[in-house]
Write a protein that holds these residues in place. Sequence first.
Motif, mmCIF file in Angstrom:
data_model
loop_
_atom_site.group_PDB
_atom_site.id
_atom_site.type_symbol
_atom_site.label_atom_id
_atom_site.label_comp_id
_atom_site.label_asym_id
_atom_site.label_seq_id
_atom_site.Cartn_x
_atom_site.Cartn_y
_atom_site.Cartn_z
ATOM 1 N N LEU A 1 26.261 -47.055 14.946
ATOM 2 C CA LEU A 1 27.359 -47.539 15.778
ATOM 3 C C LEU A 1 28.292 -46.350 16.024
ATOM 4 C CD1 LEU A 1 28.161 -50.901 13.928
ATOM 5 C CD2 LEU A 1 26.944 -50.622 16.105
ATOM 6 N N GLY A 2 29.127 -46.474 17.054
ATOM 7 C CA GLY A 2 30.094 -45.402 17.308
ATOM 8 C C GLY A 2 29.844 -44.675 18.617
ATOM 9 N N ALA A 3 29.367 -45.402 19.627
ATOM 10 C CA ALA A 3 29.110 -44.771 20.930
ATOM 11 C C ALA A 3 30.390 -44.580 21.737
ATOM 12 C CB ALA A 3 28.106 -45.592 21.733
ATOM 13 N N TYR A 4 31.465 -45.322 21.375
ATOM 14 C CA TYR A 4 32.745 -45.099 22.068
ATOM 15 C C TYR A 4 33.447 -43.946 21.352
ATOM 16 C CZ TYR A 4 31.767 -49.940 23.483
ATOM 17 O OH TYR A 4 31.177 -51.089 23.934
ATOM 18 N N ALA A 5 32.875 -42.777 21.486
ATOM 19 C CA ALA A 5 33.358 -41.582 20.800
ATOM 20 C C ALA A 5 32.828 -40.372 21.558
ATOM 21 C CB ALA A 5 32.859 -41.551 19.360
ATOM 22 N N GLU A 6 33.368 -39.207 21.239
ATOM 23 C CA GLU A 6 32.880 -38.012 21.941
ATOM 24 C C GLU A 6 31.469 -37.622 21.483
ATOM 25 O OE1 GLU A 6 36.414 -35.166 23.009
ATOM 26 O OE2 GLU A 6 36.879 -36.196 21.131
ATOM 27 N N TYR A 7 31.199 -37.862 20.189
ATOM 28 C CA TYR A 7 29.873 -37.519 19.660
ATOM 29 C C TYR A 7 29.330 -38.670 18.833
ATOM 30 C CZ TYR A 7 31.241 -32.731 20.808
ATOM 31 O OH TYR A 7 31.655 -31.606 21.473
ATOM 32 N N ILE A 8 28.000 -38.769 18.791
ATOM 33 C CA ILE A 8 27.368 -39.744 17.901
ATOM 34 C C ILE A 8 26.153 -39.097 17.250
ATOM 35 C CG2 ILE A 8 25.959 -40.773 19.754
ATOM 36 C CD1 ILE A 8 26.394 -43.518 18.287
ATOM 37 N N GLU A 9 25.982 -39.392 15.967
ATOM 38 C CA GLU A 9 24.828 -38.847 15.235
ATOM 39 C C GLU A 9 23.640 -39.785 15.414
ATOM 40 O OE1 GLU A 9 25.602 -38.221 11.019
ATOM 41 O OE2 GLU A 9 23.498 -38.682 10.582
ATOM 42 N N VAL A 10 22.491 -39.213 15.764
ATOM 43 C CA VAL A 10 21.268 -40.008 15.925
ATOM 44 C C VAL A 10 20.262 -39.523 14.877
ATOM 45 C CG1 VAL A 10 19.466 -40.753 17.525
ATOM 46 C CG2 VAL A 10 21.743 -40.178 18.402
ATOM 47 N N PRO A 11 19.955 -40.361 13.873
ATOM 48 C CA PRO A 11 19.105 -39.911 12.768
ATOM 49 C C PRO A 11 17.633 -39.768 13.164
ATOM 50 C CG PRO A 11 19.718 -42.213 12.474
ATOM 51 C CD PRO A 11 20.450 -41.731 13.690
ATOM 52 N N ALA A 12 16.883 -39.168 12.267
ATOM 53 C CA ALA A 12 15.497 -38.764 12.556
ATOM 54 C C ALA A 12 14.625 -39.929 13.018
ATOM 55 C CB ALA A 12 14.886 -38.098 11.315
ATOM 56 N N HIS A 13 14.724 -41.092 12.350
ATOM 57 C CA HIS A 13 13.788 -42.175 12.691
ATOM 58 C C HIS A 13 14.010 -42.679 14.112
ATOM 59 C CE1 HIS A 13 17.250 -44.620 11.517
ATOM 60 N NE2 HIS A 13 16.624 -45.733 11.821
ATOM 61 N N ILE A 14 15.253 -42.577 14.613
ATOM 62 C CA ILE A 14 15.510 -42.975 16.007
ATOM 63 C C ILE A 14 15.061 -41.872 16.961
ATOM 64 C CG2 ILE A 14 17.281 -43.633 17.679
ATOM 65 C CD1 ILE A 14 18.869 -44.883 15.394
ATOM 66 N N VAL A 15 15.360 -40.617 16.599
ATOM 67 C CA VAL A 15 14.941 -39.486 17.454
ATOM 68 C C VAL A 15 13.427 -39.514 17.655
ATOM 69 C CG1 VAL A 15 14.759 -36.958 17.557
ATOM 70 C CG2 VAL A 15 16.905 -38.029 16.840
ATOM 71 N N GLU A 16 12.703 -39.787 16.585
ATOM 72 C CA GLU A 16 11.233 -39.748 16.668
ATOM 73 C C GLU A 16 10.660 -40.876 17.520
ATOM 74 O OE1 GLU A 16 10.244 -39.838 12.549
ATOM 75 O OE2 GLU A 16 11.063 -37.803 12.251
ATOM 76 N N GLN A 17 11.282 -42.064 17.500
ATOM 77 C CA GLN A 17 10.659 -43.219 18.154
ATOM 78 C C GLN A 17 11.356 -43.711 19.413
ATOM 79 O OE1 GLN A 17 9.284 -46.341 15.178
ATOM 80 N NE2 GLN A 17 10.743 -45.205 13.948
ATOM 81 N N ASN A 18 12.672 -43.628 19.456
ATOM 82 C CA ASN A 18 13.402 -44.361 20.499
ATOM 83 C C ASN A 18 14.403 -43.521 21.285
ATOM 84 O OD1 ASN A 18 12.057 -46.753 20.122
ATOM 85 N ND2 ASN A 18 13.574 -47.637 18.747
ATOM 86 N N CYS A 19 14.125 -42.208 21.427
ATOM 87 C CA CYS A 19 14.945 -41.339 22.274
ATOM 88 C C CYS A 19 14.076 -40.750 23.374
ATOM 89 C CB CYS A 19 15.530 -40.176 21.474
ATOM 90 S SG CYS A 19 17.022 -40.580 20.602
ATOM 91 N N TYR A 20 14.625 -40.655 24.568
ATOM 92 C CA TYR A 20 13.889 -40.097 25.702
ATOM 93 C C TYR A 20 14.753 -39.090 26.435
ATOM 94 C CZ TYR A 20 10.538 -43.785 24.912
ATOM 95 O OH TYR A 20 9.589 -44.588 24.335
ATOM 96 N N ARG A 21 14.089 -38.150 27.090
ATOM 97 C CA ARG A 21 14.801 -37.205 27.936
ATOM 98 C C ARG A 21 15.228 -37.950 29.201
ATOM 99 N NH1 ARG A 21 11.609 -33.417 26.678
ATOM 100 N NH2 ARG A 21 12.914 -32.118 25.368
ATOM 101 N N LYS A 22 16.486 -37.796 29.575
ATOM 102 C CA LYS A 22 16.988 -38.459 30.785
ATOM 103 C C LYS A 22 16.535 -37.678 32.015
ATOM 104 C CE LYS A 22 21.175 -37.868 32.495
ATOM 105 N NZ LYS A 22 20.809 -37.566 33.903
#
Length: 344
Positions: A116-137
């Motif tokens: 949680l914490g997308a209403y912020a300047e930065y957000i940390e995205v941990p490894a398990h999300i980076v590996e499975q559920n992140c895409y290049r825009k």
Amino acid sequence: MLGLMRSAILVEPGRIELREVPAPQAPPGGIVVRVRAALTDGTDLKAYRRGHPQMPMPTPFGHEFSGDVAAAGAGVSRFNVGDAVMCVHSAPCGACYWCGHGQEELCESVMSTKILGAYAEYIEVPAHIVEQNCYRKPPGLSYVAAAFLEPLSCVVHSIEYAGFAKGSTVAVMGDGGFGILHAALLQDYGFRAVLFGRREERLALARSLGVGEVVDARTQDPAAAIRSLTQGRGADGLIECTGRQDVWEQAPQLVRRGGVVSFFGGLPAEARVAFSAARLHYDEVRLVSPFHFTPRAVRRAYELLAQHRFDPLPLVTQTVPLAQVAAVFERLDGGEGVKFAIEP
Ligand SMILES: [Zn+2]
């Protein structure tokens, strides 16, 4: 190293504060995203109004976002600093009983390891999300449209889970953001969607997104309207998106014999609902209740957005800076708007 950042904190129901907090650092295998767009959502509004069992307060707030990679942790090879990305806020563990049985949406840690914490300047995205559920825009997709990856993943999972037969007439109850997204995507998938709502401007919005049939439930009885649209049979399928108990209990009466009712809009945890047992048994009305989404649904949602098959931007009421998050939730609480885009 990133220094301090501004982050909207939900201190208690009804109270959001913009605070200066240390910016996150990239964990091993994870990234830090400079948020470019974050969307408000019905779950956020519920938490703002009455609290949320999964969000002990004070809590960082907001979970639908897109942005640029500001830092990458050791071992990250899929993304580089500066890449524009679109992510969802959770991913399954891949190791538990449910993950091993193709029900990753029920993964035993998918909720406890969400961010949680997308209403912020930065957000940390941990490894398990980076590996499975992140895409290049893709460059041609706006950050605001890209931030729809998470809500659209929910809707993709919901529609696939219901398993409607080809050519089905599907009634969608509720003209909130999720109701409109469901109706528009059903239409895109080749189903006949009929959206039921109570606000003229939202029904008009649904029409502009390609929903062919909309019904104002203030002036037309839903049961009669559905009968007249289906030669008296009832709808082949129905998706409940109001989260109202009376609509849940009416839903099995609105589908045909052998029809499918899907409860998407959740009720409070203590709610109990009543249905006619004969209707379920003798008429084979099937009740399902999809939850969350799988990485497969996220990929599908990504493709719909990246290939411009689906344009969600008409759902955005207004785009505002981070300083206005508290004001935006006051407006949403007052019934104004569908979704707001925050640009931190
Ligand atoms: Zn799991």
